[in-house]
Design an enzyme around this catalytic site. Structure first.
Site, PDB file in Angstrom:
ATOM      1  N   PHE A 157      13.458 -10.639  54.004  1.00  0.00           N
ATOM      2  CA  PHE A 157      12.918  -9.953  52.826  1.00  0.00           C
ATOM      3  C   PHE A 157      12.281  -8.607  53.154  1.00  0.00           C
ATOM      4  CE2 PHE A 157       8.875 -11.627  54.357  1.00  0.00           C
ATOM      5  CZ  PHE A 157       7.983 -10.629  54.000  1.00  0.00           C
ATOM      6  N   LYS A 181      24.506 -11.919  52.869  1.00  0.00           N
ATOM      7  CA  LYS A 181      23.648 -12.891  52.152  1.00  0.00           C
ATOM      8  C   LYS A 181      22.216 -12.376  52.298  1.00  0.00           C
ATOM      9  CE  LYS A 181      20.993 -15.901  52.316  1.00  0.00           C
ATOM     10  NZ  LYS A 181      19.595 -15.754  51.797  1.00  0.00           N
ATOM     11  N   GLU A 184      16.611 -14.279  49.371  1.00  0.00           N
ATOM     12  CA  GLU A 184      16.499 -14.707  47.978  1.00  0.00           C
ATOM     13  C   GLU A 184      15.198 -14.226  47.344  1.00  0.00           C
ATOM     14  OE1 GLU A 184      16.421 -16.361  50.737  1.00  0.00           O
ATOM     15  OE2 GLU A 184      15.541 -18.368  50.604  1.00  0.00           O
ATOM     16  N   ARG A 185      14.272 -13.686  48.177  1.00  0.00           N
ATOM     17  CA  ARG A 185      12.993 -13.240  47.616  1.00  0.00           C
ATOM     18  C   ARG A 185      13.082 -11.845  47.003  1.00  0.00           C
ATOM     19  NH1 ARG A 185       8.576 -15.048  52.041  1.00  0.00           N
ATOM     20  NH2 ARG A 185      10.289 -15.471  53.437  1.00  0.00           N
ATOM     21  N   SER A 234      12.888 -15.155  60.713  1.00  0.00           N
ATOM     22  CA  SER A 234      11.837 -15.761  61.531  1.00  0.00           C
ATOM     23  C   SER A 234      12.448 -16.512  62.728  1.00  0.00           C
ATOM     24  CB  SER A 234      11.012 -16.711  60.675  1.00  0.00           C
ATOM     25  OG  SER A 234      11.864 -17.670  60.097  1.00  0.00           O
ATOM     26  N   CYS A 289       8.721  -6.434  61.765  1.00  0.00           N
ATOM     27  CA  CYS A 289       8.927  -7.021  63.087  1.00  0.00           C
ATOM     28  C   CYS A 289       8.520  -6.045  64.179  1.00  0.00           C
ATOM     29  CB  CYS A 289      10.371  -7.445  63.259  1.00  0.00           C
ATOM     30  SG  CYS A 289      11.483  -6.054  63.357  1.00  0.00           S
TER      31      CYS A 289
HETATM   32  P1  NAD Z   1      13.175 -16.141  56.991  1.00  0.00           P
HETATM   33  O1  NAD Z   1      13.547 -16.660  58.322  1.00  0.00           O
HETATM   34  O2  NAD Z   1      12.331 -16.973  56.105  1.00  0.00           O
HETATM   35  O3  NAD Z   1      14.488 -15.804  56.123  1.00  0.00           O
HETATM   36  C1  NAD Z   1      15.525 -14.993  56.624  1.00  0.00           C
HETATM   37  C2  NAD Z   1      16.857 -15.457  56.028  1.00  0.00           C
HETATM   38  O4  NAD Z   1      17.086 -16.797  56.433  1.00  0.00           O
HETATM   39  C3  NAD Z   1      16.884 -15.429  54.497  1.00  0.00           C
HETATM   40  O5  NAD Z   1      18.112 -14.859  54.087  1.00  0.00           O
HETATM   41  C4  NAD Z   1      16.774 -16.894  54.106  1.00  0.00           C
HETATM   42  O6  NAD Z   1      17.548 -17.218  52.970  1.00  0.00           O
HETATM   43  C5  NAD Z   1      17.337 -17.639  55.320  1.00  0.00           C
HETATM   44  N1  NAD Z   1      16.649 -18.914  55.580  1.00  0.00           N
HETATM   45  C6  NAD Z   1      15.322 -19.189  55.415  1.00  0.00           C
HETATM   46  N2  NAD Z   1      15.048 -20.447  55.799  1.00  0.00           N
HETATM   47  C7  NAD Z   1      16.216 -20.991  56.214  1.00  0.00           C
HETATM   48  C8  NAD Z   1      16.583 -22.273  56.732  1.00  0.00           C
HETATM   49  N3  NAD Z   1      15.689 -23.233  56.880  1.00  0.00           N
HETATM   50  N4  NAD Z   1      17.881 -22.477  57.051  1.00  0.00           N
HETATM   51  C9  NAD Z   1      18.814 -21.512  56.907  1.00  0.00           C
HETATM   52  N5  NAD Z   1      18.513 -20.283  56.416  1.00  0.00           N
HETATM   53  C10 NAD Z   1      17.240 -20.017  56.076  1.00  0.00           C
HETATM   54  O7  NAD Z   1      12.509 -14.706  57.249  1.00  0.00           O
HETATM   55  P2  NAD Z   1      11.755 -13.759  56.199  1.00  0.00           P
HETATM   56  O8  NAD Z   1      10.436 -14.364  55.872  1.00  0.00           O
HETATM   57  O9  NAD Z   1      12.677 -13.378  55.101  1.00  0.00           O
HETATM   58  O10 NAD Z   1      11.545 -12.449  57.077  1.00  0.00           O
HETATM   59  C11 NAD Z   1      10.462 -12.277  57.931  1.00  0.00           C
HETATM   60  C12 NAD Z   1      10.800 -12.631  59.362  1.00  0.00           C
HETATM   61  O11 NAD Z   1      11.891 -11.836  59.824  1.00  0.00           O
HETATM   62  C13 NAD Z   1       9.661 -12.356  60.319  1.00  0.00           C
HETATM   63  O12 NAD Z   1       9.578 -13.419  61.230  1.00  0.00           O
HETATM   64  C14 NAD Z   1      10.073 -11.077  61.005  1.00  0.00           C
HETATM   65  O13 NAD Z   1       9.515 -10.865  62.278  1.00  0.00           O
HETATM   66  C15 NAD Z   1      11.543 -11.264  61.088  1.00  0.00           C
HETATM   67  N6  NAD Z   1      12.242  -9.999  61.273  1.00  0.00           N
HETATM   68  C16 NAD Z   1      12.754  -9.742  62.516  1.00  0.00           C
HETATM   69  C17 NAD Z   1      13.393  -8.542  62.762  1.00  0.00           C
HETATM   70  C18 NAD Z   1      13.951  -8.248  64.120  1.00  0.00           C
HETATM   71  O14 NAD Z   1      14.672  -7.266  64.264  1.00  0.00           O
HETATM   72  N7  NAD Z   1      13.668  -9.043  65.136  1.00  0.00           N
HETATM   73  C19 NAD Z   1      13.502  -7.585  61.739  1.00  0.00           C
HETATM   74  C20 NAD Z   1      12.958  -7.890  60.488  1.00  0.00           C
HETATM   75  C21 NAD Z   1      12.325  -9.100  60.264  1.00  0.00           C
END
Ligand code: NAD
Length: 490
Positions: A157, A181, A184-185, A234, A289
């Site tokens: 998000f 994809k 969804e937020r 995450s 991040c």
């Molecule tokens: P998230 O992991 O909750 O969601 C990311 C994606 O995964 C979304 O599209 C979501 O639909 C999907 N998802 C969520 N839970 C899932 C599950 N249980 N099974 C399968 N798919 C699932 O992350 P977020 O809260 O949207 O974003 C923040 C996180 O992203 C932070 O941890 C941040 O550090 C990380 N991030 C990392 C980078 C990097 O380059 N390392 C860059 C940006 C953000």
């Protein structure tokens, strides 16, 4: 569809095979403006048959696209770049409404995304692999890169405009089909992006958009028609994506969470270091991040630095990101705000000194606002120093000396980024050689590589080998073959 006009007034749609359709699953959720609490749209999640349809359309389109001359493949990318430039302000306003960051931050994010489209337009040069005449008697050898099929990217998000563009332009320029994809937020920015994709004139099925949550992700991970998966999110989900995609025989790169550090050495320009630390920790309300939410400060200058950081952070204007004077916006959801506040309580319970308490200061009434919070004398073992909070909370850690500071940085299980403030080249050299992280900054608060360099962390911040952006993307989206040829009569 008319560009951008109806996005806020329509439910979120999929873009499959060149047509816009409502997803046909049963679950879904409201899209809420985090600054006002108003519902601005609704997303229904995709069903298995929506995903099957997208994959099949992608596979069909791939057959012709892979044979399309590379020079032709990049023409719609040039148009997309121009459309993104022209529509940047309108797209940034939409991004602020669904995400909450400031308008300036939204514009900055889009610029970094557009950079990737620009780099991918250079694919005709970047994708060449090599040729050696007379590699052996009468034998010429040629290495080539070939596209692999339908790729997907699952994105988070926090940068809904930029992160899809770490992948999308490279996937299609190299000759693949691609399915996004988004989170969804905040999926509306991707709706706008795909309005522009449609206008840019890619063949139907080459670029597609499916909406959904975890079940949609798992369907993509297990789908036999998907050749490879890029993920950003995450750490627990990144690990799950890495393992599941690999178990299903796919290429995968999965970028995870972070807990980055700034080291402030004794020779640093303290005013500059303090300004940069505040910007790094609190931009995007700490939901980055590449944010550095832990500052490790050498004992000699710790007190002075703590005073300066506290003064600057206390002055930030926290309000709706569309207000002209906004310097920091709200958090993405009220649940996330509660989670961040819970961490603040843990910091207090663990005995850290609360220098600024963002919970008690005035913020706009509606929305998920939390002002910058700063803890002093944080022990590196505390949860506020170890765990990813992803909110506006800065922990100041006192180090005995420079070597102690570097060992504190390397004590983290994450390794996405780190920054150093110093006036000494020898410090910088030691930092570069010692610190275990993928993005290293010296005298810069946020170590964000330009699109022509790769972007990716180490340790629990990344699962895979090829990172996002730049040349790594060419390797990820192609496989190599060698032609060994003998023409004795030639
Ligand atoms: P998230 O992991 O909750 O969601 C990311 C994606 O995964 C979304 O599209 C979501 O639909 C999907 N998802 C969520 N839970 C899932 C599950 N249980 N099974 C399968 N798919 C699932 O992350 P977020 O809260 O949207 O974003 C923040 C996180 O992203 C932070 O941890 C941040 O550090 C990380 N991030 C990392 C980078 C990097 O380059 N390392 C860059 C940006 C953000």
């Amino acid at each position: 569809m008319t560009l951008g006009t109806s996005i806020e007034n329509r439910d979120v749609q999929n873009y499959i095979g060149g047509s816009w359709n409502s997803p046909s699953g049963s679950d879904g959720q409201e899209i809420v403006n985090p600054a006002t609490g108003d519902a601005i749209s609704h997303v229904t999640f995709s069903s298995q048959s929506d995903i099957d349809d997208a994959v099949q359309q992608g596979q069909q389109a791939f057959e012709e696209w892979r044979e399309t001359p590379v020079e032709e493949r990049i023409q719609p990318l040039f148009r997309l770049k121009q459309l993104l430039d022209e529509h940047q302000d309108e797209m940034a306003r939409l991004l602020v409404k669904e995400h909450g960051k400031t308008f300036k931050e939204a514009k900055g994010e889009l610029r970094r995304g557009i950079e990737n489209v620009e780099v991918a337009c250079g694919i005709p040069s970047m994708m060449q692999a090599g040729h050696l005449p007379n590699a052996a008697p009468d034998i010429d050898e040629t290495a080539v890169r070939k596209p692999l099929g339908v790729f997907t990217a699952i994105t988070p998000f926090n940068f809904p405009g930029m992160i899809p563009l770490w992948f999308l332009p490279y996937a299609v320029a190299t000759g693949n089909a691609f399915i996004l994809k988004p989170s969804e937020r905040d999926p509306l920015t991707a709706q706008y992006l795909f309005d522009l994709v449609e206008e840019a004139g890619f063949p139907d099925g080459i670029l597609q958009l499916v909406n959904g949550g975890p079940d949609t992700v798992n369907t993509l991970l297990e789908h036999e028609g998907i050749a490879g998966v890029s993920f950003v999110g995450s750490t627990p989900v990144a690990k799950h994506v890495y393992e599941t995609a690999a178990a299903n025989g796919k290429r995968v790169q999965a970028q995870g969470g972070a807990k980055n550090h700034i080291v402030v050495a004794e020779s640093a320009d303290l005013d500059f270091a303090a300004e940069q630390t505040v910007s790094s920790a609190f931009a995007n309300s700490g939901q980055r991040c590449l944010a550095n939410p832990v500052a490790v400060v050498v004992d000699e200058i710790y007190d002075k630095f703590a005073d300066r950081v506290t003064d600057i952070a206390s002055d930030l204007t926290v309000t709706n990101g569309l207000d002209d004077d906004a310097e920091m916006g709200p958090l993405i959801t009220s649940e996330h705000q509660s989670r961040v506040e819970q961490y603040i309580q843990e910091g207090i319970d663990d005995g850290a000194t609360l220098l600024v308490d963002g919970r008690t200061l005035e913020t706009p009434e509606a929305g998920n606002f939390l002002r910058p919070t700063i803890f002093g004398d944080v022990d590196p073992s505390m949860s506020i120093a170890q765990e990813e909070i992803f909110g506006p909370v800065l922990a100041l850690v006192r180090a005995e000396d420079f070597a102690d500071a570097l060992s504190i940085v390397n004590g983290s299980r994450f390794g996405n980024a780190a920054s150093l403030f110093t006036d000494r080249g020898s410090d910088a050299r030691q930092f570069r050689h010692t610190v275990e992280a993928g993005n290293l900054g010296v005298n810069t608060g946020t170590a964000a590589p330009m699109a022509f360099f790769h972007f990716g962390g180490w340790k629990d911040s990344f699962f895979g080998d090829l990172h996002a952006q730049g040349e790594d993307m060419i390797h990820f989206y192609t496989d190599k073959a060698v032609y060994i040829e003998r023409w004795p009569d030639a």
